[in-house]
Design a protein around this motif. Sequence first.
Motif, short mmCIF file in Angstrom:
data_model
loop_
_atom_site.label_atom_id
_atom_site.label_comp_id
_atom_site.label_asym_id
_atom_site.label_seq_id
_atom_site.Cartn_x
_atom_site.Cartn_y
_atom_site.Cartn_z
N GLN A 36 0.83 -1.21 0.00
CA GLN A 36 0.00 0.00 0.00
C GLN A 36 0.86 1.25 0.00
OE1 GLN A 36 -2.49 -0.55 3.43
NE2 GLN A 36 -3.86 -1.98 2.40
N GLN A 37 1.93 1.25 0.78
CA GLN A 37 2.82 2.40 0.83
C GLN A 37 3.53 2.59 -0.51
OE1 GLN A 37 5.23 1.46 4.24
NE2 GLN A 37 3.81 2.43 5.66
N ALA A 38 3.97 1.50 -1.12
CA ALA A 38 4.67 1.59 -2.41
C ALA A 38 3.75 2.12 -3.51
CB ALA A 38 5.22 0.22 -2.80
N GLU A 39 2.49 1.68 -3.49
CA GLU A 39 1.55 2.10 -4.53
C GLU A 39 1.26 3.60 -4.48
OE1 GLU A 39 -1.71 -0.57 -3.84
OE2 GLU A 39 -0.73 -2.20 -4.91
N MET A 40 1.53 4.24 -3.37
CA MET A 40 1.30 5.68 -3.25
C MET A 40 2.48 6.51 -3.77
SD MET A 40 -0.86 5.88 0.35
CE MET A 40 0.58 6.14 1.29
#
Length: 85
Positions: free
Chosen positions: A58-62
């Motif tokens: 989730q953090q990477a996708e942002m």
Amino acid sequence: MAELAGIKLESTRTKKKTLEPLQCSRCQFINSPTSRFCNNCGLELSKEAIDEVNIAKQQAEMLPEYKLIMKEFEEKIKNIQFSEG
């Protein structure tokens, strides 16, 4: 005292489990009892590890870099499909 009176009480103490090796469900590799991820294929071996990976995804996708890389990847896939078709 209760036992002397013939009363059986359930133990309130939880028995400690001995640490047992963890077998990966993907590759069947035997991992150490404290492994969170398979040392052979990287699969998550615990609920905590699964949660950790999901948070990292989730953090990477942002990240803007992630979005750029994914856009480039999708374009390359389209080009491959177009050239094969």
